[in-house]
Design an enzyme around this catalytic site. Sequence first.
Site, mmCIF file in Angstrom:
data_model
loop_
_atom_site.group_PDB
_atom_site.id
_atom_site.type_symbol
_atom_site.label_atom_id
_atom_site.label_comp_id
_atom_site.label_asym_id
_atom_site.label_seq_id
_atom_site.Cartn_x
_atom_site.Cartn_y
_atom_site.Cartn_z
ATOM 1 N N PRO A 1 -56.678 50.896 -5.245
ATOM 2 C CG PRO A 1 -58.307 51.810 -6.724
ATOM 3 C CD PRO A 1 -56.756 51.446 -6.399
ATOM 4 C CB CYS A 2 -58.490 48.188 -0.568
ATOM 5 S SG CYS A 2 -59.710 48.850 0.111
ATOM 6 C CD GLN A 3 -62.906 50.115 -3.370
ATOM 7 O OE1 GLN A 3 -61.935 49.865 -4.073
ATOM 8 N NE2 GLN A 3 -63.345 51.208 -3.236
#
Length: 442
Positions: free
Chosen positions: A98-100
């Site tokens: 996940p890149c958040q």
Amino acid sequence: MIEQREDQREVGTSVELFAGGGGLAMALHEAGFRHLLLNEYAKRACETLRANRATKWLGTDHIPESLDDPWPLIEGPVQNVDFRYLAGKVDVLAGGPPCQPFSLGGDHKGHDDERNMFPQFFKAVRQIRPKAFICENVRGLLRPSFAPYFQYIVNELSMPFVERGDTTWEEHNERIIAAKAIEPPDAEEIAKRYIVFVTPVNAADFGVPQIRNRVIIVGFRMDLGIDTEVWEKFRPRKTHSEAALNNELHNPKSPYWRRHKGVPAAVRKQVIERTPTVNPEDEELRYKPWRTLRDAITGNPDAFPALPALPQTGLIDYKQHPQSPASHHIGWPGARIYAGHTPNLLDRPAKTVKAGVHGVPGGESVMLLDDGNHRYMTVRETARVMTFPDDWEPVDPRGEQMRQLGNAVPVLLGQRFAEAVSDALRSVAESAESEDGSSRAA
């Protein structure tokens, strides 16, 4: 549309983490990798995966035997998955944590964000010991503020068996650096290390009709003998350029305008006038033109063979037009254009698809039509911009469909890197077989 190899055959086995709607998983499959396992936490994304090629995981004794077999899917937190039953069976481990935590649109907490799943990717590498891995993430990882932690990511991927324990990541990084400085004493220790390559990319440079800046991290187990020289031979090269697109847009008799001959003359004239001229000696002209949103929607014989053009009218209000000749090609009301919220232009690559429903900042999901009207892009149009095939079926509701697309790896981009990894692995395997045969002959 993905570019499928005519002679598709199995080239190896794979495991996919953080599978989402299936972009990278599909890319690996199209490159010829047989999925032994997928893992995804989000309920709706799991529904989409099952609606396409995935099936419920039945246990450690059920291993797919064919490239055409369904993809076993473990639903739930990756923290709960024990991958050790796959040790020695996997050629490529892939995933986009996940890149958040690292995204320009996120909270910028980085390693302190609970959504940071890189530690789980490290765990999978340790337990599986794949021959190679492919990791995709946002370009924000390369920002100066994250530089120390990004170097730590690369260091740990290169030395995954130096476990962190209860120490801070900074302390762990120092231990890894010290361990890397020690020459491995034997072949077993060499097989616990990886050589890691970092490649910043713009998906548009690889034939994706979208501006999408990302970073691809590829690693190979060091006992295989894939060094910088080998990877440099096989790594994906840029194939498309903005200069080549501008050169075609500026020429009213170019292949681009011949292909899109139905564009109104006034629109074509306006596009030509606003497109800068290109120096005929520009080296970027040796590439193919960037693919545009119009290419994605109306079909491009080079990129989207045998696909029907999607209708451009009657999609302003889904309540008035609930039916569409194409799956998930239904209008959505309420699109607006205002300062700082400009729409996609048909004759440029689309803006970066983001994981929002339709109100994401910047107008990324709004498009300007030839008649001057504007509307939201449909789910199917967005899927084409992400180079998903038209038979990909996302599960309702629409917001989840768009979120899955925004979080995905463009299939074509993922496929290019998967094929490159496959080619590199095959090259060293063939070299080893050749040397073994020579040795026996001697």
